[in-house]
Design a protein around this motif. Structure first.
Motif, PDB file in Angstrom:
ATOM      1  N   THR A  42       0.808  -1.225   0.000  1.00 21.53           N
ATOM      2  CA  THR A  42       0.000   0.000   0.000  1.00 21.53           C
ATOM      3  C   THR A  42       0.837   1.269   0.000  1.00 21.53           C
ATOM      4  OG1 THR A  42      -0.101   0.127   2.416  1.00 21.53           O
ATOM      5  CG2 THR A  42      -1.810  -1.189   1.301  1.00 21.53           C
ATOM      6  N   GLY A  43       2.105   1.165   0.427  1.00 18.53           N
ATOM      7  CA  GLY A  43       2.952   2.337   0.584  1.00 18.53           C
ATOM      8  C   GLY A  43       2.742   3.050   1.899  1.00 18.53           C
ATOM      9  N   LYS A  44       1.906   2.495   2.779  1.00 18.47           N
ATOM     10  CA  LYS A  44       1.603   3.130   4.063  1.00 18.47           C
ATOM     11  C   LYS A  44       2.789   3.034   5.024  1.00 18.47           C
ATOM     12  CE  LYS A  44      -1.511   3.071   7.973  1.00 18.47           C
ATOM     13  NZ  LYS A  44      -2.586   2.369   8.666  1.00 18.47           N
ATOM     14  N   HIS A  45       3.125   4.170   5.642  1.00 15.16           N
ATOM     15  CA  HIS A  45       4.154   4.214   6.686  1.00 15.16           C
ATOM     16  C   HIS A  45       3.568   3.592   7.938  1.00 15.16           C
ATOM     17  CE1 HIS A  45       5.910   6.504  10.173  1.00 15.16           C
ATOM     18  NE2 HIS A  45       6.961   5.889   9.673  1.00 15.16           N
ATOM     19  N   LEU A  46       4.280   2.628   8.530  1.00 13.28           N
ATOM     20  CA  LEU A  46       3.779   1.911   9.701  1.00 13.28           C
ATOM     21  C   LEU A  46       4.427   2.352  11.004  1.00 13.28           C
ATOM     22  CD1 LEU A  46       3.786  -1.677   8.151  1.00 13.28           C
ATOM     23  CD2 LEU A  46       1.834  -0.101   8.372  1.00 13.28           C
ATOM     24  N   ARG A  47       5.716   2.632  10.972  1.00  9.50           N
ATOM     25  CA  ARG A  47       6.438   2.914  12.220  1.00  9.50           C
ATOM     26  C   ARG A  47       7.766   3.588  11.892  1.00  9.50           C
ATOM     27  NH1 ARG A  47       8.444  -1.822  16.372  1.00  9.50           N
ATOM     28  NH2 ARG A  47       9.425  -0.451  17.875  1.00  9.50           N
ATOM     29  N   THR A  48       8.172   4.515  12.762  1.00  7.92           N
ATOM     30  CA  THR A  48       9.493   5.126  12.680  1.00  7.92           C
ATOM     31  C   THR A  48      10.315   4.640  13.855  1.00  7.92           C
ATOM     32  OG1 THR A  48       8.610   7.095  11.580  1.00  7.92           O
ATOM     33  CG2 THR A  48      10.774   7.299  12.614  1.00  7.92           C
ATOM     34  N   LEU A  49      11.503   4.152  13.581  1.00 11.74           N
ATOM     35  CA  LEU A  49      12.416   3.653  14.614  1.00 11.74           C
ATOM     36  C   LEU A  49      13.450   4.730  14.900  1.00 11.74           C
ATOM     37  CD1 LEU A  49      12.889   0.101  13.087  1.00 11.74           C
ATOM     38  CD2 LEU A  49      11.265   0.798  14.853  1.00 11.74           C
ATOM     39  N   THR A  50      13.469   5.214  16.121  1.00  9.13           N
ATOM     40  CA  THR A  50      14.396   6.272  16.514  1.00  9.13           C
ATOM     41  C   THR A  50      15.320   5.767  17.611  1.00  9.13           C
ATOM     42  OG1 THR A  50      12.859   7.143  18.174  1.00  9.13           O
ATOM     43  CG2 THR A  50      12.719   8.078  15.953  1.00  9.13           C
ATOM     44  N   GLY A  51      16.423   6.459  17.813  1.00 10.24           N
ATOM     45  CA  GLY A  51      17.344   6.090  18.873  1.00 10.24           C
ATOM     46  C   GLY A  51      18.800   6.198  18.477  1.00 10.24           C
ATOM     47  N   HIS A  52      19.090   6.138  17.193  1.00 13.35           N
ATOM     48  CA  HIS A  52      20.472   6.337  16.756  1.00 13.35           C
ATOM     49  C   HIS A  52      20.818   7.821  16.842  1.00 13.35           C
ATOM     50  CE1 HIS A  52      21.560   2.337  15.375  1.00 13.35           C
ATOM     51  NE2 HIS A  52      20.375   2.226  14.782  1.00 13.35           N
ATOM     52  N   ASP A  53      22.098   8.107  17.034  1.00  8.60           N
ATOM     53  CA  ASP A  53      22.584   9.487  17.150  1.00  8.60           C
ATOM     54  C   ASP A  53      23.279   9.991  15.887  1.00  8.60           C
ATOM     55  OD1 ASP A  53      21.693   9.695  19.815  1.00  8.60           O
ATOM     56  OD2 ASP A  53      23.526   8.727  20.536  1.00  8.60           O
ATOM     57  N   ALA A  54      23.153   9.247  14.809  1.00  3.55           N
ATOM     58  CA  ALA A  54      23.771   9.608  13.528  1.00  3.55           C
ATOM     59  C   ALA A  54      22.992   8.881  12.432  1.00  3.55           C
ATOM     60  CB  ALA A  54      25.245   9.207  13.522  1.00  3.55           C
ATOM     61  N   PRO A  55      23.277   9.171  11.179  1.00  5.59           N
ATOM     62  CA  PRO A  55      22.549   8.521  10.097  1.00  5.59           C
ATOM     63  C   PRO A  55      22.553   6.994  10.191  1.00  5.59           C
ATOM     64  CG  PRO A  55      23.824  10.333   9.218  1.00  5.59           C
ATOM     65  CD  PRO A  55      24.233  10.186  10.657  1.00  5.59           C
ATOM     66  N   VAL A  56      21.430   6.411   9.837  1.00  6.82           N
ATOM     67  CA  VAL A  56      21.295   4.955   9.737  1.00  6.82           C
ATOM     68  C   VAL A  56      21.593   4.594   8.286  1.00  6.82           C
ATOM     69  CG1 VAL A  56      19.724   3.000   9.997  1.00  6.82           C
ATOM     70  CG2 VAL A  56      19.567   4.944  11.575  1.00  6.82           C
ATOM     71  N   TYR A  57      22.553   3.704   8.071  1.00  6.71           N
ATOM     72  CA  TYR A  57      22.957   3.422   6.706  1.00  6.71           C
ATOM     73  C   TYR A  57      22.600   2.029   6.218  1.00  6.71           C
ATOM     74  CZ  TYR A  57      27.120   1.332   8.848  1.00  6.71           C
ATOM     75  OH  TYR A  57      27.962   0.574   9.613  1.00  6.71           O
ATOM     76  N   ASP A  58      22.060   1.176   7.084  1.00  7.21           N
ATOM     77  CA  ASP A  58      21.687  -0.146   6.604  1.00  7.21           C
ATOM     78  C   ASP A  58      20.610  -0.747   7.496  1.00  7.21           C
ATOM     79  OD1 ASP A  58      21.736  -2.250   4.844  1.00  7.21           O
ATOM     80  OD2 ASP A  58      23.611  -3.093   5.567  1.00  7.21           O
ATOM     81  N   VAL A  59      19.792  -1.612   6.907  1.00  6.44           N
ATOM     82  CA  VAL A  59      18.756  -2.353   7.613  1.00  6.44           C
ATOM     83  C   VAL A  59      18.767  -3.788   7.102  1.00  6.44           C
ATOM     84  CG1 VAL A  59      17.193  -0.448   8.156  1.00  6.44           C
ATOM     85  CG2 VAL A  59      17.045  -1.523   5.924  1.00  6.44           C
ATOM     86  N   ALA A  60      18.436  -4.744   7.973  1.00  8.02           N
ATOM     87  CA  ALA A  60      18.358  -6.145   7.564  1.00  8.02           C
ATOM     88  C   ALA A  60      17.404  -6.881   8.493  1.00  8.02           C
ATOM     89  CB  ALA A  60      19.738  -6.801   7.626  1.00  8.02           C
TER      90      ALA A  60
END
Length: 81
Positions: A42-60
């Motif tokens: 659908t393209g719907k945003h579900l959740r934002t994950l916060t807590g890092h103090d700098a750019p997030v460069y990868d997800v797995a």
């Protein structure tokens, strides 16, 4: 080869993307120090994950799809459920 949808919401560049093993979630990593979860159907945003103090460069996703790992320039990796 047909464009399906555009996911918007990050306020800085998107540096990484990953589909969950079952294809029901898409995770994006951003220079805005966040990761986001989306419903790719659908393209719907579900959740934002916060807590890092700098750019997030990868997800797995873990092989069973129950965990998401994020990696940041702040020299940390985080696990999310």
């Amino acid at each position: 080869g047909e464009h399906l949808r555009t996911l918007t919401g990050h306020n800085r560049g998107v540096w990484g993307v990953a589909f969950s093993p079952d294809g029901r979630l898409l995770a994006t990593a951003s220079g805005s120090e966040t990761a986001r979860l989306w419903n790719p159907a659908t393209g719907k945003h579900l959740r934002t994950l916060t807590g890092h103090d700098a750019p997030v460069y990868d997800v797995a996703f873990s092989p069973d799809g129950r965990l998401l790992a994020t990696a940041s320039i702040d020299e940390t990796a985080r696990l999310w459920n």
